[in-house]
Scaffold this active site. Structure first.
Site, PDB file in Angstrom:
ATOM      1  N   TYR A  53       0.840  -1.194   0.000  1.00 28.73           N
ATOM      2  CA  TYR A  53       0.000   0.000   0.000  1.00 28.73           C
ATOM      3  C   TYR A  53       0.883   1.255   0.000  1.00 28.73           C
ATOM      4  O   TYR A  53       1.554   1.560   0.985  1.00 28.73           O
ATOM      5  CB  TYR A  53      -0.933   0.022   1.213  1.00 28.73           C
ATOM      6  CG  TYR A  53      -2.087  -0.961   1.159  1.00 28.73           C
ATOM      7  CD1 TYR A  53      -2.390  -1.671   0.004  1.00 28.73           C
ATOM      8  CD2 TYR A  53      -2.874  -1.178   2.282  1.00 28.73           C
ATOM      9  CE1 TYR A  53      -3.451  -2.559  -0.026  1.00 28.73           C
ATOM     10  CE2 TYR A  53      -3.949  -2.067   2.253  1.00 28.73           C
ATOM     11  CZ  TYR A  53      -4.221  -2.767   1.101  1.00 28.73           C
ATOM     12  OH  TYR A  53      -5.279  -3.656   1.073  1.00 28.73           O
ATOM     13  N   ASN A  54       0.877   1.935  -1.126  1.00 32.13           N
ATOM     14  CA  ASN A  54       1.602   3.194  -1.284  1.00 32.13           C
ATOM     15  C   ASN A  54       3.078   3.061  -0.912  1.00 32.13           C
ATOM     16  O   ASN A  54       3.631   3.870  -0.164  1.00 32.13           O
ATOM     17  CB  ASN A  54       0.918   4.298  -0.467  1.00 32.13           C
ATOM     18  CG  ASN A  54      -0.534   4.463  -0.885  1.00 32.13           C
ATOM     19  OD1 ASN A  54      -0.836   4.498  -2.073  1.00 32.13           O
ATOM     20  ND2 ASN A  54      -1.425   4.519   0.084  1.00 32.13           N
TER      21      ASN A  54
END
Length: 317
Positions: A53-54
């Protein structure tokens, strides 16, 4: 907030999970802090993230908040691995255990409560992938293990392998997309999950945001469908069939004096096999609306009407 056991395990989780996919991109660190404290103050315990995630920023933010804002022992911390930063699936023992160590470093934790295989990697023998789960539990780096985005036969195969020999770590959860707009998993995947003794964690229970009703008259500026990095994610649920289901949710919400968000979440939360919907919000204000679903139990006639309008039971699995 009420709690439920995760599958047939002894692990209790709040019946609503906080997703963190937007943390570090659409949700900055201060907004994430407000979300987490709001969630915990409401009795929430399950917080779900992933190593990709990111670029790992979601885990970094969560780790800082666990040091500075929220008592780590109040939370069930869940993360995932099996996708490389370049998007390639990798279920090898080498990658998975290195990814788990990197996740623990980013969050500054010695263990997570739930470690999940993010995707199924067909290029790696499943028994090799599952051996990483056993090593992670045996070494104390996680307490429980689960899978995510697995097909029904993949869940059944993984669960059977883990049960076949004493000392292997059982699969206690399966995280899958599930909502009034995505019910096809009820044909095969949900029964396989229940049979395996795993608790279903429903991701995108608001139909990628469409069940909020925000897209009824177009695409609002600032919405996910208007964002270049999310538009393709939302687009499949903007057709006429989905619009018909959304209108039914809105009608039910108006009749109950509640929000469409509360109605849609209450529906999926109380489906057979579901341990918790996992909901991601961009802001604490959005999360506040989401938390309003906790005290709503849908009347039988409304549940039946929503079941009927969203039914996808025809055809074979």
């Amino acid at each position: 907030m009420k709690e439920r056991h995760l599958g047939r395990s002894g692990l209790l989780v709040s019946r609503l999970g906080l997703g963190t996919m937007t943390w570090g991109q659409d949700t900055d660190a201060e907004e994430a802090a407000e979300q987490l404290t709001t969630f915990v103050d409401a009795g929430g315990t399950l917080v779900d993230t992933a190593d990709v995630y990111n670029g790992g920023e979601s885990e970094r933010i969560l780790g800082r908040l666990l040091r500075e804002r929220v008592d780590r022992d109040r939370l069930v911390v869940a993360t995932k691995a099996a996708i490389r930063p370049n998007g390639r699936y990798d279920g090898s023992r080498r990658h998975l255990l290195r990814a788990l160590d990197a996740s623990l470093d980013r969050m500054d934790l010695d263990h997570v409560d739930l470690w999940q295989l993010h995707v199924y990697d067909p290029a790696t023998p499943l028994e090799e992938t599952l051996s990483a789960l056993d090593e992670a539990v045996a070494s104390g780096r996680t307490r429980y293990v689960g899978v995510s985005n697995y097909a029904g036969w993949q869940i059944s195969k993984a669960a059977a392998w883990q049960r076949a020999w004493p000392g292997r770590s059982p699969v206690v959860s399966a995280q899958l997309e599930y909502s009034l707009l995505r019910r096809d998993i009820e044909r095969e995947v949900v029964p396989a999950t229940v049979d395996a003794g795993a608790g279903l964690l429903a991701w995108s229970p608001l139909g990628r945001g469409v069940l909020t009703g925000k897209y009824r008259t177009g695409i609002p500026a600032g919405s996910r469908a208007a964002a270049a990095h999310y538009s393709e994610f939302v687009q499949p649920y903007l057709d006429e069939e989905c619009a018909r289901i959304v209108e039914s949710v809105v009608t039910a919400a108006e009749g109950l004096g509640r929000s469409p968000v509360a109605v849609a979440l209450a529906w999926v939360r109380d489906r057979p096999g579901v341990a918790a919907p996992v909901v991601g919000a961009r802001t604490a204000a959005q999360l506040g609306v989401i938390l309003e679903s906790e005290d709503l139990t849908l009347p039988n006639e409304i549940r039946a009407a929503l079941d009927d309008v969203s039914d996808t039971s025809t055809g074979s699995p």
